[in-house]
Design a protein around this motif. Structure first.
Motif, PDB file in Angstrom:
ATOM      1  N   ARG A  33       0.831  -1.215   0.000  1.00 52.48           N
ATOM      2  CA  ARG A  33       0.000   0.000   0.000  1.00 52.48           C
ATOM      3  C   ARG A  33       0.861   1.259   0.000  1.00 52.48           C
ATOM      4  O   ARG A  33       0.605   2.191  -0.765  1.00 52.48           O
ATOM      5  CB  ARG A  33      -0.933  -0.005   1.203  1.00 52.48           C
ATOM      6  CG  ARG A  33      -1.854   1.224   1.272  1.00 52.48           C
ATOM      7  CD  ARG A  33      -2.794   1.163   2.459  1.00 52.48           C
ATOM      8  NE  ARG A  33      -3.672   0.018   2.374  1.00 52.48           N
ATOM      9  CZ  ARG A  33      -3.586  -1.070   3.138  1.00 52.48           C
ATOM     10  NH1 ARG A  33      -2.644  -1.153   4.078  1.00 52.48           N
ATOM     11  NH2 ARG A  33      -4.415  -2.078   2.988  1.00 52.48           N
ATOM     12  N   LEU A  37       0.868   4.141  -2.807  1.00 55.48           N
ATOM     13  CA  LEU A  37       0.461   5.511  -2.535  1.00 55.48           C
ATOM     14  C   LEU A  37       1.545   6.523  -2.909  1.00 55.48           C
ATOM     15  O   LEU A  37       1.242   7.621  -3.382  1.00 55.48           O
ATOM     16  CB  LEU A  37       0.110   5.675  -1.049  1.00 55.48           C
ATOM     17  CG  LEU A  37      -1.154   4.978  -0.568  1.00 55.48           C
ATOM     18  CD1 LEU A  37      -1.234   5.046   0.948  1.00 55.48           C
ATOM     19  CD2 LEU A  37      -2.397   5.599  -1.190  1.00 55.48           C
ATOM     20  N   VAL A  58       4.575   9.552   2.783  1.00 54.90           N
ATOM     21  CA  VAL A  58       3.335   9.677   2.028  1.00 54.90           C
ATOM     22  C   VAL A  58       2.897  11.136   2.113  1.00 54.90           C
ATOM     23  O   VAL A  58       2.779  11.687   3.213  1.00 54.90           O
ATOM     24  CB  VAL A  58       2.234   8.763   2.598  1.00 54.90           C
ATOM     25  CG1 VAL A  58       0.913   8.998   1.875  1.00 54.90           C
ATOM     26  CG2 VAL A  58       2.642   7.297   2.476  1.00 54.90           C
ATOM     27  N   ARG A 160      -6.545  13.197   3.112  1.00 53.94           N
ATOM     28  CA  ARG A 160      -5.961  11.865   2.931  1.00 53.94           C
ATOM     29  C   ARG A 160      -6.972  10.915   2.282  1.00 53.94           C
ATOM     30  O   ARG A 160      -7.021   9.716   2.591  1.00 53.94           O
ATOM     31  CB  ARG A 160      -5.445  11.308   4.260  1.00 53.94           C
ATOM     32  CG  ARG A 160      -6.451  11.277   5.379  1.00 53.94           C
ATOM     33  CD  ARG A 160      -5.880  10.641   6.640  1.00 53.94           C
ATOM     34  NE  ARG A 160      -6.885  10.610   7.706  1.00 53.94           N
ATOM     35  CZ  ARG A 160      -6.734   9.966   8.855  1.00 53.94           C
ATOM     36  NH1 ARG A 160      -5.601   9.322   9.104  1.00 53.94           N
ATOM     37  NH2 ARG A 160      -7.676   9.971   9.770  1.00 53.94           N
ATOM     38  N   LEU A 163      -5.568   7.690   0.639  1.00 53.13           N
ATOM     39  CA  LEU A 163      -5.250   6.661   1.623  1.00 53.13           C
ATOM     40  C   LEU A 163      -6.517   5.976   2.103  1.00 53.13           C
ATOM     41  O   LEU A 163      -6.592   4.738   2.169  1.00 53.13           O
ATOM     42  CB  LEU A 163      -4.508   7.270   2.816  1.00 53.13           C
ATOM     43  CG  LEU A 163      -4.386   6.369   4.049  1.00 53.13           C
ATOM     44  CD1 LEU A 163      -3.506   5.170   3.761  1.00 53.13           C
ATOM     45  CD2 LEU A 163      -3.873   7.140   5.252  1.00 53.13           C
ATOM     46  N   TYR A 274       1.145   6.209   8.628  1.00 50.92           N
ATOM     47  CA  TYR A 274       0.211   7.046   7.888  1.00 50.92           C
ATOM     48  C   TYR A 274      -0.292   8.266   8.666  1.00 50.92           C
ATOM     49  O   TYR A 274      -0.788   9.214   8.091  1.00 50.92           O
ATOM     50  CB  TYR A 274      -1.037   6.262   7.480  1.00 50.92           C
ATOM     51  CG  TYR A 274      -0.798   5.054   6.664  1.00 50.92           C
ATOM     52  CD1 TYR A 274      -0.127   5.139   5.436  1.00 50.92           C
ATOM     53  CD2 TYR A 274      -1.247   3.802   7.082  1.00 50.92           C
ATOM     54  CE1 TYR A 274       0.080   4.011   4.668  1.00 50.92           C
ATOM     55  CE2 TYR A 274      -1.040   2.673   6.313  1.00 50.92           C
ATOM     56  CZ  TYR A 274      -0.386   2.771   5.120  1.00 50.92           C
ATOM     57  OH  TYR A 274      -0.173   1.661   4.352  1.00 50.92           O
TER      58      TYR A 274
END
Length: 275
Positions: A33, A37, A58, A160, A163, A274
């Motif tokens: 992931r 991203l 990220v 976000r 995400l 994250y």
């Protein structure tokens, strides 16, 4: 000197070796992931034919860059790999003119992050619930996320949505316009988060939904202890505090606008990697 290079999906089995050595909860799906991203923001240092250290970032638009997955193989510690990778991540965020950089610091990394200009923002705590049967009732939830994106932007402080859309492919429950939660498997425990809600009652329903999906499993829940309602809820449902990290922040540009968030609506973070 070993060169920093971009990580690739082919590196996932190798970086999982670092994960296991550190006892982290991330899975191969979590690594896939973060690579998906931000493919240009995931870096590693290779030494003796293996990935010896990693770090990722990220970007949430130009408002925020989140640093995570800072790992070094125990056999290669003390060589400055983490510093070099952090400097590369900071330069990457600056090249995109991102206003703020944040991370959740362990005790091991804290001193380095201070030297690199990060300052304390708030504590972050991991709570753990051991496997056990629990009979729970939860409302029936929707799965359409769009109605809660504005709520998340206000609570978290940055957009976000990309995400969240990715995480929602695993497990998601949405009370349109008022609350949402997600969950995913982990290497050591099922993971509850993120969870954002206008009130504690909505978050409680979402927690019950998640625990109902994972009977007989260990569960991790990472929360901001300044949200007293989340702390009380964790205790009510048999969770125990396991560890504390420090959320740290650093400007990415000169004189950035204040970063505005609402921690009282954040009942579970999305993960140390994250925010």
């Amino acid at each position: 000197m070993s060169e920093i290079r971009l990580l690739r999906s082919a590196d996932i089995p190798d970086v999982m070796r670092l994960n296991r050595a550190a006892g982290w909860n991330q899975t191969e799906a979590d690594w896939a992931r973060v690579l998906r991203l931000e493919p240009e923001g995931c870096f590693g240092i290779e030494e003796q034919g293996v990935v010896a250290a990693t770090a990722t970032v990220v970007c949430y638009g130009s408002d925020l860059a989140w640093i995570g997955m800072v790992l070094t193989d125990p056999a290669f510690r003390g060589r400055g790999f983490a510093r070099r990778l952090m400097e590369r991540l900071i330069a990457f965020a600056e090249s995109r003119s991102v206003a703020w950089l944040k991370l959740d610091a362990t005790d091991m990394g804290y001193a380095l992050y201070r030297k690199l200009g990060f300052e304390d923002e708030s504590p972050v705590e991991r709570w753990y619930r051991p496997a056990g049967d629990l009979s729970l009732h939860a409302d029936v939830f929707a799965t359409e996320l769009a109605s809660c994106l504005s709520l998340d932007r206000t609570a978290f402080g940055a957009d976000r949505s990309t995400l969240l859309a990715d995480l929602a492919r695993e497990q998601a429950a949405i009370a349109p316009g008022s609350a949402f939660a997600m969950g995913r498997p982990g290497a050591n425990a099922a993971y509850f988060g993120p969870c954002v809600s206008r009130d504690a009652a909505g978050a409680r329903n979402l927690l019950q939904w998640f625990l109902g999906l994972h009977p007989g499993e260990n569960v991790y829940w990472d929360l901001l202890p300044q949200n007293g309602a989340a702390l009380n809820m964790a205790q009510d449902f048999g969770f125990e505090r396991r560890r504390q990290l420090v959320r740290m922040v650093r400007p990415g540009v000169k004189g950035p606008a204040p970063f505005v968030r609402n921690d009282s609506q954040v009942f579970a973070i999305a993960g140390f990697e994250y925010g």
